[in-house]
Design an enzyme around this catalytic site. Structure first.
Site, PDB file in Angstrom:
ATOM      1  N   LYS A 130      20.546 -23.261  -0.121  1.00  0.00           N
ATOM      2  CA  LYS A 130      19.192 -23.796  -0.303  1.00  0.00           C
ATOM      3  C   LYS A 130      18.131 -22.718  -0.103  1.00  0.00           C
ATOM      4  CE  LYS A 130      16.375 -27.599   1.583  1.00  0.00           C
ATOM      5  NZ  LYS A 130      16.465 -28.789   2.449  1.00  0.00           N
ATOM      6  N   ASP A 185      10.524 -31.191  12.416  1.00  0.00           N
ATOM      7  CA  ASP A 185      11.847 -31.105  11.790  1.00  0.00           C
ATOM      8  C   ASP A 185      12.463 -29.741  12.075  1.00  0.00           C
ATOM      9  OD1 ASP A 185      14.044 -30.856  10.140  1.00  0.00           O
ATOM     10  OD2 ASP A 185      13.048 -31.658   8.353  1.00  0.00           O
ATOM     11  N   ASP A 244      19.452 -36.334   0.864  1.00  0.00           N
ATOM     12  CA  ASP A 244      18.886 -35.227   1.635  1.00  0.00           C
ATOM     13  C   ASP A 244      19.751 -34.015   1.337  1.00  0.00           C
ATOM     14  OD1 ASP A 244      18.139 -33.363   3.517  1.00  0.00           O
ATOM     15  OD2 ASP A 244      18.625 -34.602   5.265  1.00  0.00           O
ATOM     16  N   GLU A 260      10.536 -33.924   2.757  1.00  0.00           N
ATOM     17  CA  GLU A 260      11.382 -34.413   3.849  1.00  0.00           C
ATOM     18  C   GLU A 260      10.596 -35.150   4.949  1.00  0.00           C
ATOM     19  OE1 GLU A 260      13.418 -30.785   4.773  1.00  0.00           O
ATOM     20  OE2 GLU A 260      14.523 -30.843   2.889  1.00  0.00           O
TER      21      GLU A 260
END
Ligand code: AMP
Length: 621
Positions: A83, A204, A21, A182
């Site tokens: 990211k 999430d 992850d 994800e």
């Protein structure tokens, strides 16, 4: 870019295939062991590696906790949230809204990069360092080298961002088995595909991003029905709300310049995060800020209620996204059978309560919300390397993909929310006589005209046999692979001549932009329909006029003068309509031309029939 030295590489070590992850805030690896996925943590350490890179004056970058420790002392050389920069242009980043203490510049290819100690660092390089840190962590935990990995990305990542993630892995010396969304991974971690049938919502809320995905499980087959979210919403915003409290409290006491000082902002951020985390456990916590260099030691008690009032609007925004996803998937709240929570920020009690209220059921919180994605990636890695859990992974593409056709209309090849991998083939032809090449413009978006969509790239098919307009047969195939990479191939059927393009857009899309594009499609639906119709009619008029021009002279003798006069007037009106944009006018001109050309068509048909029967006995026909 050979300077990422994997000095830990030891060929004698056993090699493992892990799930990783690669998160905005934290990253971690998990491995299938003893029949279940387990996160990899060296003895006495947490599994997570902060996704932070610090570039010191000399020597290799520091990663993870070591780097995070420098955030305070040396914020301008410490990169967090790399990211966010992956596969993005500077214009996409909104740095005015969300400033960072390090310097973000733009490469020649108009992609964001970070300037650190006089050198430009791409987000891929920074992410590669994070991955290197994760691999070292994994090796310390298992004694094994990471050979290859399944790496997760947010569901809304576009091709460029997915490719950037692959590049980061390559730089870190990891073979990527698959890029997995994800939310899909999170559902796998909970083994929800084993339930047989049902609908799952994955909520999430991480440090910097929020997304919600709706997945269906049918006969053990797993599909993402819809996704929604906000790339700029997460626990960092909760921190920011508390930083706001600190700034308000300090405004009168410290020089205004200090409140904008990067070191102050970092310290305030860390203090805010500590306070927030404490509030997940306790009804009241201290917001405590110390800056010894500025002789500052400040504290203020914050109650959970006060905190919840501050973040209430942020939580509501996530619920809005959930409602939109439900709408997109054509589902009611009651259709959702399972709710999974992912991301550290779902530990906030108010977040859990809000999600439970919206879906009317208790969400899954049995697994650590920071670990579920990596665990699911490990399940997938296990399956891909021949393991037994039989899972088929599917995801959806958030925006439609198509090509520009003559006149600027879009032929949609893959509709939005199509399950990937998928492909679609359609036949196209040339518009002009003797045309030997076609330029294909590949577009993305929901609008009807190419100029209103996002152009992903162009390519040319050359060397077509020079045929009359409409005779060439060109098959165009769109193939979207499991990682969301698009390959468009055009092939002329008679010669086999072909050309293709693999799409890797220069710029990524923000989630807001995706949403904007969806909304624009909706908003302009009526007007787009008309404009598209006009474009099609213009094309049709062109073809009809060409055919009439070619044939009128030879058929003139067979038509009466009135018919010819009417046809010539209709032709003139049609010529004029080719540059007009009002649908009724253009439609009228086209209908009139069709009507007026019917007698000509009849004469030509007669001719064709005569030609066909010439020299043949009636019974041979
Ligand atoms: P992630 O991106 O999933 O690693 O999530 C990290 C985010 O979760 C950060 O904003 C953390 O501050 C937040 N977080 C971690 N633990 C807690 C907690 N106990 N309560 C509230 N937020 C937390």
């Amino acid at each position: 870019m050979g300077y990422i030295e994997l000095d830990v590489l030891n060929n004698d070590a056993p090699r493992v295939v892990v799930g990783i992850d690669l998160g905005t805030t934290n990253s971690l690896a998990a491995l299938w062991q003893d029949g279940r996925p387990q996160v990899l943590a060296p003895e006495g350490l947490p599994a997570t590696v902060p996704s932070v890179v610090h570039v010191p004056e000399e020597g290799n970058p520091l990663v993870g906790h070591a780097a995070k420790g420098r955030a305070l002392i040396d914020p301008t050389h410490t990169v967090f949230s790399a990211k966010r920069l992956m596969g993005r242009g500077l214009a996409d980043l909104d740095l005015d809204q969300a400033p960072v203490p390090y310097r973000v510049t733009e490469s020649e290819r108009k992609l964001a990069q970070v300037e650190l100690r006089g050198k430009q660092w791409t987000p891929q390089e920074l992410s590669a360092w994070i991955l290197t840190g994760v691999m070292e962590h994994a090796k310390a935990a298992t004694g094994a080298e990471v050979a290859s990995a399944v790496i997760t990305v947010p569901a809304y990542f576009d091709d460029a961002q997915r490719q950037a993630t692959r590049d980061a892995a390559r730089l870190a010396g990891i073979e990527v088995l698959r890029i997995v969304n994800e939310p899909t991974a999170a559902s796998l971690a909970y083994g929800l595909e084993q339930k047989g049938e049902g609908t799952v919502a994955v909520y999430d809320l991480g440090g910097g991003t929020f997304d919600v995905s709706l997945l269906s499980i049918e006969d053990g087959v797993f599909q993402v029905l819809a996704t929604n979210g906000d790339t700029r919403l997460g626990g960092d915003d909760f921190d920011q709300a508390l930083v706001g409290l600190a700034v308000d409290g300090l405004r009168e006491r410290v020089p205004a310049a200090l409140l904008e000082d990067p070191a102050f902002l970092q310290a305030a951020r860390l203090a805010a995060e500590r306070c927030k985390i404490a509030l997940s456990r306790d009804p009241e916590a201290d917001l405590h800020l110390t800056l010894p260099d500025h002789d500052l030691d400040w504290r203020r008690a914050v109650t959970r209620e006060e905190f919840e009032a501050l973040i209430g609007p942020l939580i509501e925004r996530t619920l809005q996204s959930c409602r939109r996803a439900l709408l997109d998937a054509d589902l009611e709240v009651g259709d959702v059978d399972e709710v999974v929570l992912v991301g550290g920020s779902t530990r906030v009690p108010a977040v859990r309560a809000a999600v439970e209220r919206l879906f009317g059921r208790k969400p899954h919180t049995e697994l650590n919300p920071d670990h579920v994605v990596a665990m699911g990636a490990a399940v997938q890695a296990h399956v891909l390397t021949g393991g037994t859990r039989d899972v088929l992974l599917m995801d959806v593409t958030p925006l439609s993909l198509g090509i520009e056709t003559i006149g600027g209309a879009v032929a949609k090849m893959i509709e939005r929310n199509s399950t990937i991998p998928c492909s679609h083939k359609e036949g196209f032809t040339t518009y002009a006589d003797g045309q030997t090449g076609i330029v294909f413009n590949v577009v993305q978006g929901e609008r009807e005209l190419a100029e209103d969509c996002r152009s992903l790239g162009r390519f040319e098919l050359k060397g077509l046999p020079p045929l009359p307009a409409g005779m060439a047969r060109v098959g165009v195939r769109f193939a979207l692979d499991a990682d969301g990479m698009l390959t468009v191939t055009a092939k002329e059927e008679s010669t086999g001549q072909s050309a293709s393009i693999e799409i890797q857009p220069m710029h990524g899309l923000t989630d807001d932009e995706v949403e904007g594009m969806l909304e624009a499609g909706f908003e302009h639906a009526r007007e787009d329909f008309d404009r598209r119709r006009v474009v099609e009619l213009h094309t049709e008029l062109g073809t009809m006029l060409l055919a009439i021009g070619k044939n009128l002279e030879s058929a003139r003798g067979a038509l009466d003068p009135e018919t010819i006069a009417e046809l010539e007037e209709a032709v003139a009106a049609a010529e004029a309509a080719r540059s007009q944009q009002e649908l009724p006018t253009v439609q009228g001109a086209r209908d009139r031309l069709e009507q007026a050309s019917l007698p000509l068509a009849a004469v030509l048909m007669d001719g064709v029939v005569k030609q066909a029967v010439e020299g043949k006995r009636l019974d041979e026909v």
